[in-house]
Scaffold this active site. Structure first.
Site, PDB file in Angstrom:
ATOM      1  CD  GLU A 152     -47.566   1.377 -34.102  1.00  0.00           C
ATOM      2  OE1 GLU A 152     -47.684   0.499 -34.962  1.00  0.00           O
ATOM      3  OE2 GLU A 152     -48.525   1.966 -33.585  1.00  0.00           O
ATOM      4  CG  ASP A 168     -51.184  -4.702 -34.445  1.00  0.00           C
ATOM      5  OD1 ASP A 168     -52.346  -4.749 -34.882  1.00  0.00           O
ATOM      6  OD2 ASP A 168     -50.332  -3.914 -34.891  1.00  0.00           O
TER       7      ASP A 168
END
Length: 398
Positions: A152, A168
């Site tokens: 990210e 996650d």
């Protein structure tokens, strides 16, 4: 749908951060520096795998605010309208480098994700609300049996923030890096030798936690779900953190929890005491500034719901600190939070063993194993205000 970490990176990179751990996110580039519209991203394939690699750069344009994808030249394309049921998204894949090779693409000013998959393209869909991200905790997700992962990042006028994330899931390993204008390189996310398989071995050895591991029908290990999804899917019992949470609530019924959430503002303190089922926080004047109901495992692992952290200057910073203390199991051992020393983390038998196991197997001990793992600067993140080049290196699965 963006992950909790993604939301935070965008908010932090654009709003200069909330806590001392994040102050560097708001650092301005040198006065004579100007972050260009795109910068190079060098992708190196050290995976030693023979299957094809597919790259995706997806996110929100910080120029237009639109959701979309960027091609390998860094040109942004807005997603078309989706449907209900979801419709297939345009093929945004970029051919990645073969094993032992390097490929350089350009990334624009986005807050987004760089996905990579092995052997098979990812299946992205569009709803009326935008892009549907893979959700492999759902057995019917079309990407369930694909080996993939993502980093990210935010690139804006303040520079580049690029992370290695396990918020996650823990899956195909990689490292991230940034080359500065002076030629120096900072990197993050490197596992110790044998660390990738070591994470799965340790999860299996931890009673009750092996159910987080997902495999293909042929037995190939694909990933370990983060414990939030373990609770949601039943792989972990909803009561997995209850004993620790109850002990914390009992302790602070008669003891004060002191939270100092801003590293650059040591005089800003909040004081927590439990009354009934509620922990009330007061400021130095004695006024109640926010309150928390006793959280459950989902709230702890997800840093949400009963531990929601709005982008403000009071509740959010306190909640971040509580969330880190619960996941690291430092709230009982230290009434002054955040606890700065990693040597004190995960010492209680009731803890976030997923985070513990990942951190133990990182070369520098740093990871993003839960949403607020950056409290105290324990996250796997690189940042530079005037980046010359971003880097993503795919690592071997050993």
């Amino acid at each position: 749908m963006l992950s909790r970490l993604r939301h935070r990176l965008l908010a932090v990179a654009s709003a200069a951060g909330l806590t001392g751990a994040l102050l560097s996110f708001g650092a301005a580039p040198p006065a004579d520096a100007a972050v260009p519209a795109t910068i190079p991203l060098k992708i190196t394939n050290n995976s030693a795998r023979g299957d094809a690699v597919h790259i995706y750069n997806l996110g929100t344009s910080l120029t237009t605010g639109q959701q979309g994808w960027a091609d390998e030249n860094g040109t942004f394309h807005a997603w078309p309208a989706g449907g209900n049921p979801p419709t297939p998204a345009p093929d945004a894949s970029i051919p990645g480098p073969a094993a032992g090779q390097t490929k350089t693409i350009r990334i624009p000013k986005l807050s987004g994700r760089i996905y990579f998959s092995y052997g098979q393209k990812l299946d992205f869909r569009l709803t009326t609300g935008g892009l549907v991200q893979p959700a492999v905790q759902n057995p019917s997700d079309p990407n369930r049996n694909i080996l993939f992962n993502w980093s990210e990042y935010t690139l804006n006028d303040g520079g580049l923030w690029l992370n290695s994330t396990q918020v996650d899931m823990f899956s195909a390993p990689y490292t991230v890096g940034v080359q500065r204008a002076d030629g120096g390189v900072t990197s993050a996310g490197q596992l110790k030798a044998g660390g990738y398989r070591g994470v799965f071995d340790a999860l299996r050895a931890q009673p009750g936690w092996g159910g987080l591991i997902q495999t293909r029908p042929d037995g190939t290990v694909l990933r370990a779900l983060a414990p939030l999804y373990g609770v949601e899917t039943g792989a972990l019992p909803a009561s997995v953190m209850d004993d620790y949470i109850n002990r914390v609530w009992q302790k602070y019924a008669s003891t004060t929890l002191t939270v100092t959430p801003f590293g650059d503002r040591p005089d800003t303190k909040y004081f927590g005491r439990v009354s009934g089922n509620v922990m009330n926080f007061t400021n130095t004047s004695g006024a109640v500034v926010t309150s928390f109901q006793k959280p459950d495992a989902s709230s702890v692992f997800g840093c949400h719901r009963l531990l929601d952290a709005p982008n403000d200057q009071v509740r959010g910073p306190i909640s971040r600190t509580l969330c880190a203390g619960f996941n690291r199991s430092t709230l009982l051992s230290n009434p002054n939070q955040p606890d700065p020393s990693a040597a004190n983390f995960y010492r209680d038998p009731v803890t976030n063993h997923y985070a513990r196991i990942i951190h133990e197997r990182m070369a520098d001990g740093k990871a993003y194993a839960f949403a607020f793992d950056d409290v105290g600067n324990h996250e796997s993140l690189v940042h530079d205000g005037n980046p010359a080049e971003a880097r993503l290196t795919l690592a071997p699965l050993d």
